[in-house]
Motif scaffolding. Structure first.
Motif, PDB file in Angstrom:
ATOM      1  N   THR A 173     -13.917  20.667   1.319  1.00 22.48           N
ATOM      2  CA  THR A 173     -15.100  20.287   2.259  1.00 22.48           C
ATOM      3  C   THR A 173     -14.472  20.269   3.781  1.00 22.48           C
ATOM      4  OG1 THR A 173     -15.245  18.234   1.518  1.00 22.48           O
ATOM      5  CG2 THR A 173     -16.567  19.804   0.432  1.00 22.48           C
TER       6      THR A 173
ATOM      7  N   THR B  26     -18.149  26.635   3.176  1.00 22.52           N
ATOM      8  CA  THR B  26     -18.936  26.958   2.115  1.00 22.52           C
ATOM      9  C   THR B  26     -18.186  27.906   1.086  1.00 22.52           C
ATOM     10  OG1 THR B  26     -19.948  28.869   3.307  1.00 22.52           O
ATOM     11  CG2 THR B  26     -20.991  26.612   3.571  1.00 22.52           C
TER      12      THR B  26
ATOM     13  N   ALA C  16     -15.638  24.459  -2.466  1.00 12.76           N
ATOM     14  CA  ALA C  16     -16.411  23.479  -1.926  1.00 12.76           C
ATOM     15  C   ALA C  16     -17.665  23.565  -2.506  1.00 12.76           C
ATOM     16  CB  ALA C  16     -16.551  23.635  -0.502  1.00 12.76           C
TER      17      ALA C  16
ATOM     18  N   ILE D 274     -19.182  19.923  -4.436  1.00 10.84           N
ATOM     19  CA  ILE D 274     -20.239  19.380  -3.843  1.00 10.84           C
ATOM     20  C   ILE D 274     -21.556  19.507  -5.241  1.00 10.84           C
ATOM     21  CG2 ILE D 274     -22.578  19.863  -2.570  1.00 10.84           C
ATOM     22  CD1 ILE D 274     -20.701  20.959  -0.226  1.00 10.84           C
TER      23      ILE D 274
ATOM     24  N   LEU E 225     -21.011  17.129   3.373  1.00 10.50           N
ATOM     25  CA  LEU E 225     -20.413  17.785   4.275  1.00 10.50           C
ATOM     26  C   LEU E 225     -19.888  16.776   5.423  1.00 10.50           C
ATOM     27  CD1 LEU E 225     -21.924  21.503   4.448  1.00 10.50           C
ATOM     28  CD2 LEU E 225     -19.588  20.648   3.224  1.00 10.50           C
TER      29      LEU E 225
END
Length: 418
Positions: free
Chosen positions: A249, A254, A258, A262, A275
């Motif tokens: 990140t 994206t 990542a 997340i 982020l």
């Protein structure tokens, strides 16, 4: 008042200012080793004068840099008690080694070097400076070991809600360490080399009596800065692969890695914005522009032949104007590295809102104002002293000045009469 925001601003101020002192220290001590080695090997007094002149600037920066480091340690203890409590057993290990082994030894060697002029043999005195340089690099190494663990926690396990170190070797082989350390060290060499070149250019433009000496230091500074900028660029761009492998990140990407990370964090810590802010990428972009621009230093190397760099004079103005650029790039790079791992203090392990001390916003604001004023005073004092002593030239620096001889006693004893 937002206590967390104020604490982050205070850390940014203290760490950034202290980092600038560290870069000058690492850069100048490396050049000092070369200057004093040349003096000991050749016995030429011009190398002694250059060592004393640049050594005096180094000592000024070192002493005031210690003060900024003490301020930074205070803000760590006051503002980030959650960090100390949760990961102090791991994060504190390299910091303790840096303090006890590297910093204390460095200060001891430096004190003996400062007061050893004209008291110790030249070889012993030079060995002390080598000790200063080696321990300075050791100090930088252990600091980067600690910082790299925050970027990529390794070699630990969590027991009873506290992280414990389980594999010390993992700290030393952290993928976030190697290229970052090379990048920082080469940036320090660039800073020191360009500072030497800029001050020398100022004297050459003013045609001071020390023309030949500053002609020599100009050459050393330009060559050092030119070689260092290539290392800075190489280590800098080489970091992107290791960084993205441990921090998917980092640049707000994206990628599937990542997104999976997340999702894992959202399950562990709850929904949130995982982020980093855009500020990290903006700073990185400007730092890259400065680095590419300083790559033009290679165009100045041919001008060292037959002193065209001095005859044309315009390159001397460029060197003077370029002196602030490494300092700006250092701050931007540090911001990119630190802000890029947000919202974590230890990436994926400890969020910043759990690391900050539970104190009132007003108290944090007072602390921020006080520390910022103190740091500003130290920074201004440092640059005023550096400018003042740099402008005096190499005629007779206080560092290494021979001790004054006692005045001869011309009195004669009265003759004795019987």
């Amino acid at each position: 008042m937002d206590t967390l925001l104020l604490a982050r601003l205070q850390f940014a101020a203290t760490a950034s200012v202290h980092f600038l002192f560290v870069a000058v220290t690492l850069g100048l001590v490396t050049l000092l080793v070369g200057l004093q080695t040349a003096w000991v090997v050749t016995g030429n007094p011009r190398w002694e004068r250059l060592t004393r002149f640049w050594g005096q600037l180094y000592v000024i920066n070192y002493v005031l840099g210690i003060a900024t480091g003490i301020v930074m340690e205070f803000q760590f203890g006051l503002n980030w008690s959650g960090l100390s409590r949760y990961v102090g057993n791991v994060f504190g290990a390299p910091l303790a080694i840096e303090t006890l082994v590297a910093f204390f030894l460095e200060s001891t060697f430096l004190g003996m070097w400062i007061f050893g002029w004209h008291r110790l043999r030249r070889g012993v005195h030079l060995a002390l400076l080598y000790g200063v340089a080696l321990t300075a690099y050791a100090s930088a190494f252990w600091i980067m070991v600690a910082n790299s663990w925050l970027q990529n926690p390794v070699g630990y396990e969590v027991r009873d809600g506290v992280a414990h170190l389980t594999d010390f070797s993992a700290l030393l082989t952290n993928p976030a360490l190697g290229m970052a350390l090379g990048h920082v060290v080469s940036a320090a060499l660039l800073t020191g080399g360009l500072l030497m070149a800029g001050i020398s250019a100022w004297h050459l433009l003013r045609r001071t009596p020390d023309h030949d000496l500053f002609r020599t230091s100009l050459r050393i500074g330009v060559v050092t800065a030119t070689l260092a900028i290539s290392l800075v660029q190489g280590f800098g761009f080489a970091q992107f692969g290791p960084v993205l492998s441990v921090q998917p990140t980092k640049f707000g990407g994206t990628s599937p890695e990542a997104e999976a990370l997340i999702a894992e964090w959202s399950a562990r810590f709850g929904p949130g914005d995982y982020l980093p802010p855009t500020l990290a990428n903006v700073g990185l972009g400007f730092m890259i522009l400065i680095g590419l621009g300083l790559g033009l230093l290679w165009l100045l190397l041919p001008l060292l032949w037959r002193d065209w760099i001095i005859r044309l004079r315009f390159p001397l103005w460029l060197l003077m104007l370029a002196v602030p650029l490494p300092f700006v790039a250092l701050i931007l790079g540090w911001i990119s590295r630190e802000v890029g791992r947000q919202p974590w203090v230890a990436y994926g392990l400890l969020p910043v809102d759990q690391a900050v001390s539970p104190i009132s916003g007003w108290l944090m604001a007072v602390s921020l104002i006080g520390f910022t004023l103190l740091l500003g005073t130290l920074a201004v004092t440092n640059w005023v002293l550096l400018a003042r002593h740099a402008a005096r030239g190499t005629a007779d620096p206080a560092l290494g000045r021979p001790p004054a001889q006692p005045a001869a006693d011309d009195s004669r004893p009265e003759p004795a009469f019987a």
